[in-house]
Motif scaffolding. Structure first.
Motif, short mmCIF file in Angstrom:
data_model
loop_
_atom_site.label_atom_id
_atom_site.label_comp_id
_atom_site.label_asym_id
_atom_site.label_seq_id
_atom_site.Cartn_x
_atom_site.Cartn_y
_atom_site.Cartn_z
N LEU A 150 0.84 -1.20 0.00
CA LEU A 150 0.00 0.00 0.00
C LEU A 150 0.87 1.26 0.00
N LEU A 151 1.89 1.26 0.84
CA LEU A 151 2.77 2.43 0.91
C LEU A 151 3.57 2.59 -0.38
N GLU A 152 3.94 1.47 -0.99
CA GLU A 152 4.68 1.53 -2.26
C GLU A 152 3.80 2.15 -3.35
N ILE A 153 2.53 1.76 -3.37
CA ILE A 153 1.61 2.30 -4.39
C ILE A 153 1.36 3.79 -4.13
N ILE A 154 1.19 4.16 -2.88
CA ILE A 154 0.99 5.58 -2.56
C ILE A 154 2.24 6.39 -2.90
N GLY A 155 3.38 5.81 -2.62
CA GLY A 155 4.63 6.47 -2.98
C GLY A 155 5.03 7.55 -1.98
N PRO A 156 6.03 8.33 -2.36
CA PRO A 156 6.58 9.32 -1.42
C PRO A 156 5.60 10.48 -1.18
N PRO A 157 5.81 11.20 -0.08
CA PRO A 157 4.97 12.37 0.19
C PRO A 157 5.08 13.38 -0.94
N ARG A 158 3.93 13.83 -1.43
CA ARG A 158 3.92 14.83 -2.51
C ARG A 158 2.47 15.24 -2.74
N ILE A 159 2.28 16.39 -3.37
CA ILE A 159 0.96 16.75 -3.87
C ILE A 159 0.83 16.09 -5.24
N ASP A 160 -0.20 15.29 -5.41
CA ASP A 160 -0.39 14.60 -6.69
C ASP A 160 -1.48 15.33 -7.48
N ASP A 161 -1.06 16.14 -8.40
CA ASP A 161 -2.01 16.92 -9.19
C ASP A 161 -2.32 16.19 -10.49
N MET A 162 -3.40 15.44 -10.49
CA MET A 162 -3.76 14.65 -11.68
C MET A 162 -4.80 15.37 -12.55
N ARG A 163 -5.03 16.64 -12.28
CA ARG A 163 -6.15 17.30 -12.95
C ARG A 163 -6.04 17.27 -14.47
N LYS A 164 -4.81 17.41 -14.98
CA LYS A 164 -4.66 17.43 -16.44
C LYS A 164 -4.77 16.05 -17.06
N GLN A 165 -4.81 15.03 -16.22
CA GLN A 165 -4.95 13.66 -16.74
C GLN A 165 -6.41 13.26 -16.93
N LEU A 166 -7.33 14.14 -16.50
CA LEU A 166 -8.74 13.77 -16.48
C LEU A 166 -9.48 14.23 -17.72
N THR A 167 -10.47 13.47 -18.13
CA THR A 167 -11.31 13.86 -19.26
C THR A 167 -12.28 14.95 -18.83
N ASP A 168 -12.94 14.75 -17.70
CA ASP A 168 -13.84 15.76 -17.15
C ASP A 168 -13.08 16.52 -16.06
N GLU A 169 -13.69 17.59 -15.61
CA GLU A 169 -13.05 18.37 -14.55
C GLU A 169 -12.99 17.54 -13.26
N LEU A 170 -11.88 17.66 -12.53
CA LEU A 170 -11.78 16.95 -11.25
C LEU A 170 -12.80 17.51 -10.28
N TRP A 171 -13.56 16.63 -9.69
CA TRP A 171 -14.46 17.05 -8.62
C TRP A 171 -13.75 16.78 -7.30
N ASN A 172 -13.34 17.86 -6.65
CA ASN A 172 -12.56 17.75 -5.41
C ASN A 172 -13.47 18.03 -4.22
N TYR A 173 -14.60 17.37 -4.19
CA TYR A 173 -15.59 17.56 -3.13
C TYR A 173 -16.02 19.02 -3.02
N GLY A 174 -15.94 19.71 -4.15
CA GLY A 174 -16.35 21.11 -4.18
C GLY A 174 -15.33 22.06 -3.60
N GLU A 175 -14.20 21.53 -3.15
CA GLU A 175 -13.21 22.39 -2.49
C GLU A 175 -12.20 22.92 -3.50
N PRO A 176 -11.70 24.12 -3.24
CA PRO A 176 -10.63 24.65 -4.11
C PRO A 176 -9.40 23.74 -4.02
#
Lengths: 778, 150
Positions: free
Chosen positions: A575-601
């Motif tokens: 599980l830790l290997e899949i999560i990987g090192p601490p970082r902000i993972d910004d996948m927004r540009k990988q998405l077809t639709d807009e990322l829904w981040n629970y309505g949060e900025p």
């Protein structure tokens, strides 16, 4: 509840954000534009707010009617010193009715023992958004309530300074009084009430706040819920407990197949039941696309609920079942699985997972299935409505009081100011009571009868006519290179969308649903492909506590443990290997639709792999991960971000020779950012463990010939005390205000079932890929 | 007219003897602390005491209970300070609270007969009462607290 005279002056102009944007309610109101953000900013003159160290933006600004922080709206002080604080969110067991007023009391330095909490009616233009779902109450209203309390404290200080003829800098609020620092004189909040209420509300950017080191209540866990005494004495008022002269009681026989309607009915025998007053057809609408409109059927109205139920049992009804009469859960599962194997829509793409799978040294693949669930709140839906020539008044347990008011006004063709919605306590919500169909039913019947009508759903009604949690088939594949490193992850989901309840023909997941564990996973894998297959809805699909995180979290967190087994690794390490090192993972540009981040900025609540990693490590450590266990016992781990909180769960399970499961211990690690009431956080996660265990072991709503096969708690069982986890430890990550508050009510559910099934695998070697577990271990 | 003894008072009810006691208590007599959860004696939300025994009022008919002593949550203690009620508050048991009156009535009946129950006796006695919020760990603790003195 003590009645307190309103001593505040007429509402003054105040700082408030009113931006109508997108919420579950708002989104669906404009369902045709799913995913489109419609911004109607109505910013008042005093709303300009620098993003200072004490404020940050939240999705609360984007909810219908935004947020309000005016103390004239939320606080009144009686000359006796008694402080009344308005709770504007619905109380369904999460504790927000206590915790939000507690924030106000803390920041105005009120003595909690001299605070009375009153429940707001549905009035969003006055109070701000009241949609109590999405784990948003504290997340969105912590700051406005703190501003509200701070403004009140400053108004009290200003009033005292004026009375003493000294500069404000010479006075300071203490516990329920203001002290003159130069001579030690004191004025109680009661004595200052009238003068303080005449003060202008300070602008938000001039507010000063208490030093957190001086907090009396926030973060302490020393405040009991305000309804505790009334709950333990039977005096608390829930939906069916409102005493109203002349009220009558109704139950409705609804179409057994969703979308069906009444052809004819014979009420002769029903009318013979003592206490039955009237039998009449109840107006109905045929889903899909009918939102919360009633299903219709035949209503029996009586002088008490029991007589109405007895009368309903005697009805003879001929139904037209409509187009869903062939809905069959067994056949539909095959359809969904086929769709998950051949998904037609890419929703996230990083690198080239298909190519990486082709060239991988090893491919691991598995399919998962989760069925429909029903909320089964202990209090079945119930609503009381009185329609008179003057308008309509509602008393009901609703999660969305203003949405209820809007929907009832529209249905009864009344101006919204002629409809009042009083909110009782909710005997559980879990998303069910965001849908106000039961209130609309009562409104129509009251209008027809000319008296107040209370519509009571029976347990059978609740299970057979619900807005069901979706049913989902998923397929996950991983490609592993020659070094044992996971180089590709491909995840496909096919599940009916909630949007189908609002818009006929919707057959793919909305961004809101994709964003709940399909496209937002912060995994350190170079090639990721997420896909969505077509799925039609043949039942009303609704949101259920933690929503699409349940199926997505179950599949992926089970799969990671399966990978660990295939690769000979420890599941926690995998599980830790899949999560990987601490970082902000910004996948927004990988998405077809807009990322829904629970309505949060994004900027305030980015997806932080480090926080996910930390809770996984914390849960494992607290649970004693890796210790030797006796035969037939095992531990499983799962970690999942939802509602912008990071949660990990370790479940310790025992499986006996007959396949019976018991759970001696559960450890939750919770990173929900800054938090107000740790005692209620603990209770939410203890409860989530029980709900997670129930859905994993038992929950399945199944259809045959379009009809729900379950009817009551005997065939839709709940975990009971004797099979409940014996101990659920909740470890909350300490946080300061700089760690933005996130959700608590829902995110405990998703990791539980996969952690349990991973534990079962560790204990027995049997892998559960289809929920519920049922007799799969027998 | 059927005469009932509810919380120590005589109450006259004009209803059919086949009506479940639950609805008599709630809708005819206003004892709304008694809750409707399932109507099939499966959840325990409607638990009351009938001659000291915990029973599901949804499964008792009006005609069966005339002359028997019925106690509801409203009558468990005049001031709401039965040891079980106090324990429930000390342990902060409730979430939504809807099932708790039934839970408390069940626990009070258990402790009246078994003042110092084992863990297994607590779980067995309370297994008929569902809490969908999942307060079981605290319910168990609160019964223990009530048994050992609040």
């Amino acid at each position: 509840m003590t009645h307190i005279n309103q001593t505040s002056a007429a509402p003054a102009k105040s700082a408030r954000h009113v931006i109508e944007n997108v919420s579950r309610r708002g989104l669906f109101a404009g369902a045709g534009a799913a995913g489109a953000f419609v911004l109607m900013a109505r910013l008042g003159p005093s709303t300009a707010r620098a993003a200072d160290s004490m404020h940050y933006d939240t999705g609360g600004m984007g909810m219908p009617h935004g947020m309000v922080s005016d103390p004239h709206v939320f606080i009144s002080i009686d000359p006796s010193g008694q402080v009344t604080i308005v709770a504007h969110r619905s109380e369904m067991g999460t504790g927000s009715r206590t915790s939000l007023p507690m924030v106000v009391a803390e920041e105005m330095d009120a003595d909690w023992s001299r605070v009375t909490v009153v429940q707001a009616p549905g009035d969003e233009p006055k109070y701000g958004n009241q949609d109590t779902d999405g784990s948003r109450s504290l997340r969105h209203f912590y700051q406005p309530m703190r501003d509200c309390g701070a403004a009140m404290r400053m108004m009290l200080e200003a009033a005292a300074a004026k009375q003493w003829g000294v500069p404000v800098s010479d006075v300071a609020a203490g516990l329920h009084e203001v002290v003159n620092k130069t001579n030690g004189k004191k004025l109680g909040y009661g004595a200052l009430a009238v003068a303080a209420s005449a003060m202008a509300t300070p602008a938000t950017d001039t507010l000063t706040f208490k030093d957190p080191a001086t907090y009396r209540y926030i973060g302490k866990g020393n405040v009991q819920i305000v309804d505790l005494f009334n709950i333990t004495t039977g005096r608390a008022t829930y939906g069916a407990d409102v005493k109203l002269p002349g009220k009558v009681y109704a139950v409705i026989a609804r179409p057994p197949v969703v979308g069906g309607k009444v052809v004819s009915f014979d009420a002769t025998e029903a009318m013979k039941v003592p206490g039955v007053i009237k039998v009449m057809e109840a107006k109905g609408w045929q889903p899909p696309g009918t939102k919360f409109l009633p299903l219709g059927g035949v209503a029996v109205i009586a002088k008490n609920t029991g007589s109405a139920i007895q009368g309903r049992d005697k009805l003879k009804i001929v139904w037209d079942d409509g187009p869903n009469k062939t809905y069959d859960s067994v056949a539909f599962r095959a359809t969904l699985e086929e769709s998950a194997r051949n998904p037609d829509k890419v929703v996230r793409k990083l690198g080239d997972a298909d190519a990486a799978l082709k060239s991988a040294a090893k491919v691991v693949s598995a399919e998962y299935y989760t069925p429909h669930f029903s909320h089964a709140t202990m209090e079945p839906p119930v609503g009381l409505v009185s329609v008179t020539k003057d308008g309509a008044e509602v008393w009901a347990p609703v999660q969305s009081p203003y949405g209820t008011r809007e929907d009832l006004a529209k249905l009864l063709e009344l101006p919204i100011d002629k409809v009042k919605v009083n909110v009782t306590l909710l005997g559980g919500g879990f998303g069910r009571k965001s849908k106000c169909d039961y209130v609309l039913e009562a409104g129509l019947l009251s209008k027809a009868m000319g008296v107040p009508v209370q519509v009571q759903w029976t347990r059978e009604d609740d299970l057979q006519h619900a807005f069901y949690h979706t049913v989902a088939a998923q397929k996950i594949e991983a490609g592993v290179d020659a070094n044992g490193k996971v180089v590709a992850l491909k995840h496909a989901c096919a599940a009916p969308t909630i949007l189908s309840t609002f818009k006929a023909g919707a057959d793919h997941l909305m961004p809101l649903e994709q964003g709940m564990g399909l496209v937002d996973l912060p995994y350190d894998v170079p090639n990721i492909l997420a896909l969505n297959g077509k799925a039609d809805a043949h039942a009303r699909i609704g949101w259920y506590r933690s929503v699409y995180n349940v199926p997505h979290g179950f599949a992926m967190q089970s799969f990671i443990a399966e990978l660990a087994h295939e690769l000979g690794k420890d599941p926690k390490d995998m599980l830790l290997e899949i999560i990987g090192p601490p970082r902000i993972d910004d996948m927004r540009k990988q998405l077809t639709d807009e990322l829904w981040n629970y309505g949060e900025p994004w900027d305030t609540h980015p997806i932080d792999a480090g926080r996910l990693r930390r809770v996984a490590e914390m849960a494992a450590e607290k649970a004693g991960w890796g210790k030797t266990l006796p035969a037939g016992e095992g531990m499983g781990i799962a970690a999942h971000r939802s509602f912008v909180s990071y949660i990990a769960t370790v479940v310790h399970v025992k499986v006996d020779g007959k396949g019976n499961i018991s759970v001696p211990q559960v450890d939750y690690a919770v990173d929900c950012g800054f938090h107000v009431n740790p005692e209620r956080i603990e209770s939410q996660f203890q409860g989530a463990a029980v709900m997670g265990l129930t859905l994993a072991k038992y929950s399945a709503i199944t259809f045959k010939d379009g009809r729900v096969e379950q009817s009551n708690y005997d065939n839709y069982p709940m975990v009971r005390i004797d099979e409940s986890p014996k101990v659920t430890n909740v470890h909350v990550v300490p946080a300061t205000f700089a760690n933005h508050a996130s959700g608590v009510g829902e995110p405990g559910v998703p990791p539980f079932a996969p952690a349990l099934c991973n534990a079962i695998f560790a204990a027995t070697g049997k892998r559960i890929r289809s929920l519920p577990i049922g007799n799969q271990l027998a | 007219m059927i005469t009932l003894n509810v919380n120590g008072q005589e109450r006259k009810v004009d209803a059919d003897p086949s009506l479940p006691l639950l609805w008599v208590l709630r809708d005819e007599l206003g004892m709304t602390g008694v809750k409707f959860g399932c109507g099939a004696a499966l959840c325990g939300a409607c638990t009351v005491h009938l001659d000291g025994e915990a029973v599901r009022s949804c499964g008792m008919l009006l005609g069966e209970v005339a002359g028997k002593k019925i106690v509801t949550i409203e009558g468990l203690d005049a001031h709401g300070n039965h040891p079980v009620q106090k324990a429930w508050r000390q342990v902060n048991v409730p979430q939504c609270g809807f099932c708790q009156a039934g839970q408390i009535m069940q626990a009070a009946a258990l402790l009246a007969k078994t003042p110092n129950p084992s863990d297994e006796e607590i779980d067995t006695a309370m297994a008929g009462n569902i809490c969908r919020c999942g307060c079981y760990q605290r319910i168990h603790t609160a019964v223990r607290v009530a048994a050992t003195g609040v």
